[in-house]
Enzyme design. Structure first.
Site, PDB file in Angstrom:
ATOM      1  N   TYR A   1     -24.336  29.474  97.016  1.00 15.04           N
ATOM      2  CA  TYR A   1     -25.635  29.605  96.339  1.00 15.04           C
ATOM      3  C   TYR A   1     -25.477  29.716  94.814  1.00 15.04           C
ATOM      4  CZ  TYR A   1     -29.990  31.732  94.787  1.00 15.04           C
ATOM      5  OH  TYR A   1     -31.143  32.016  94.093  1.00 15.04           O
TER       6      TYR A   1
ATOM      7  N   VAL B   1     -35.069  29.442  86.804  1.00 14.12           N
ATOM      8  CA  VAL B   1     -35.114  30.399  85.691  1.00 14.12           C
ATOM      9  C   VAL B   1     -34.369  29.920  84.444  1.00 14.12           C
ATOM     10  CG1 VAL B   1     -35.551  32.553  86.965  1.00 14.12           C
ATOM     11  CG2 VAL B   1     -33.198  31.786  86.589  1.00 14.12           C
TER      12      VAL B   1
ATOM     13  N   TYR C   1     -42.974  29.949  93.640  1.00 14.94           N
ATOM     14  CA  TYR C   1     -43.076  31.331  94.144  1.00 14.94           C
ATOM     15  C   TYR C   1     -44.521  31.828  94.093  1.00 14.94           C
ATOM     16  CZ  TYR C   1     -38.375  30.356  92.568  1.00 14.94           C
ATOM     17  OH  TYR C   1     -37.196  29.729  92.328  1.00 14.94           O
TER      18      TYR C   1
ATOM     19  N   SER D   1     -32.859  27.376  90.206  1.00 14.70           N
ATOM     20  CA  SER D   1     -33.533  27.190  91.501  1.00 14.70           C
ATOM     21  C   SER D   1     -34.055  25.774  91.745  1.00 14.70           C
ATOM     22  CB  SER D   1     -34.683  28.179  91.639  1.00 14.70           C
ATOM     23  OG  SER D   1     -34.161  29.469  91.842  1.00 14.70           O
TER      24      SER D   1
ATOM     25  N   LYS E   1     -32.454  24.175  94.635  1.00 14.03           N
ATOM     26  CA  LYS E   1     -32.830  24.483  96.023  1.00 14.03           C
ATOM     27  C   LYS E   1     -33.446  23.273  96.725  1.00 14.03           C
ATOM     28  CE  LYS E   1     -33.548  29.398  94.901  1.00 14.03           C
ATOM     29  NZ  LYS E   1     -34.564  30.401  94.523  1.00 14.03           N
TER      30      LYS E   1
HETATM   31  N1  GLN Z   1     -29.751  31.954  90.488  1.00 13.01           N
HETATM   32  C1  GLN Z   1     -31.016  32.571  90.275  1.00 13.01           C
HETATM   33  C2  GLN Z   1     -31.107  33.838  91.109  1.00 13.01           C
HETATM   34  O1  GLN Z   1     -30.625  33.818  92.182  1.00 13.01           O
HETATM   35  C3  GLN Z   1     -32.085  31.599  90.644  1.00 13.01           C
HETATM   36  C4  GLN Z   1     -33.474  32.156  90.482  1.00 13.01           C
HETATM   37  C5  GLN Z   1     -34.466  31.148  89.980  1.00 13.01           C
HETATM   38  O2  GLN Z   1     -34.126  30.141  89.363  1.00 13.01           O
HETATM   39  N2  GLN Z   1     -35.720  31.436  90.188  1.00 13.01           N
HETATM   40  O3  GLN Z   1     -31.643  34.828  90.714  1.00 13.01           O
END
Ligand code: GLN
Length: 311
Positions: A191, A261, A243, A64, A67
């Site tokens: 994505y 993650v 988050y 993420s 993003k």
């Molecule tokens: N690719 C992961 C997902 O979509 C990204 C989530 C994350 O890094 N928080 O679940």
């Protein structure tokens, strides 16, 4: 910054020996194979000076953290029009939560929760194919970092494709509200591939420099975004980058940051530096346990919290 080298070395040493390392994400199978013992840190100053510690040159799945880069690209494509389709408020919910989408008519709270990032990926498709959009993300990140060796780990993208039922649910749900303009498979293809970017702390800290320096690469002077846009992306990182852990991160670290993650975090010290940390073990909210601790140590010892700036 004479003591920065010693501080980075101290932090790397402390994190190497830490016992509470969190839990490695296992819902994306290839991520479960990464050793929780890894730790890396990279700090890049405005003049390009680098301070590296631990596994700073080891590529990991940035997940993420990507993003931030996809949002920057989408704003470049459609500008403020993006905000008709994605909000700018913290969600207070988990990164993959669906609950708010029902009452908020398929408009995700912000571009950093999964739902928001899937809309951003849909924007990146523009008039082109998924392959073109993915290539565009890779080109952008390589250009920012000045490093053509950055790649997308196809096995990670494929694993997410095979197991990402929650993301399919989010995308289908948003499509039912008309907030995805392309087929769900295409938006998710973009994505999943952006999340599968493999980068080292050093590459990540280099790629994020425009955020710390008014939208420009401070070494070449190349303009990536306007100063206002850089400030706004930082604001979103501060409020939404972790988050439902964003308040805690701001409380402890006091810097705009974006987690993934895979255990990476990119943090921005406006006007001063970018920092990337990596430790695969996550806390209960899915953010790097030692990564956040390392940033807390660094920001405290350097006086780098944005709330510490003396005018
Ligand atoms: N690719 C992961 C997902 O979509 C990204 C989530 C994350 O890094 N928080 O679940």
């Amino acid at each position: 910054m004479s003591n920065l080298a010693a501080i980075v070395a101290d932090i790397a040493e402390e994190m190497r020996g830490a016992s509470e390392r969190g839990r490695v994400a296992d819902y994306i199978p290839p991520l479960a194979c990464v050793s929780p013992d890894r730790f890396g840190i990279a700090v890049v100053l405005a003049d390009g000076t680098e301070y590296l510690g631990g596994d700073a040159d080891e590529p990991f799945s940035i997940q993420s953290v990507s993003k931030v880069f996809s949002l920057t690209l989408a704003l470049g494509l459609i500008g403020d029009g993006l905000w008709a389709r994605v909000g700018r408020e913290p969600s207070g919910s988990a990164f993959n939560s669906i609950v708010q989408l029902e009452t908020e008519q398929g408009i995700p709270r912000n571009p950093f929760i999964n739902a928001g990032a899937i809309v951003v990926a849909d924007v990146l498709l523009g008039g082109g194919t998924p392959a073109e959009a993915i290539a565009g993300v890779l080109r952008f990140v390589r250009g920012l970092a000045g490093d053509e060796r950055i790649t997308i780990d196809a096995s990670v993208a494929a694993a997410e494709q095979a197991t990402g039922f929650r993301n399919f649910a989010l995308a289908n749900y948003m499509r039912s509200f008309g907030n995805l303009h392309h087929p769900v498979e295409q938006a998710l293809g973009v994505y999943f591939h952006q999340c599968a970017l493999a980068m080292s702390c050093r590459q990540l800290a280099l790629a994020g420099r425009f955020l710390a320096h008014d939208g420009r690469d401070p070494v070449t002077g190349r303009c990536i975004v306007t100063p206002q846009r850089a400030r706004r992306i930082n604001a979103l990182m501060m409020l939404c980058g972790h988050y439902d852990n964003s308040g805690e991160f701001a409380f402890r670290v006091g810097l705009p940051g974006k987690s993934g993650v895979g255990g990476g975090i990119l943090a921005v010290v406006p006007g001063v530096a970018t920092i990337a940390v990596w430790s695969p073990g996550l806390n209960a909210k899915g953010n790097s346990q030692l990564g956040a601790l390392a940033l807390e140590r660094l920001a405290t010892r350097m006086g780098w919290s944005v709330f510490e700036v003396k005018g």
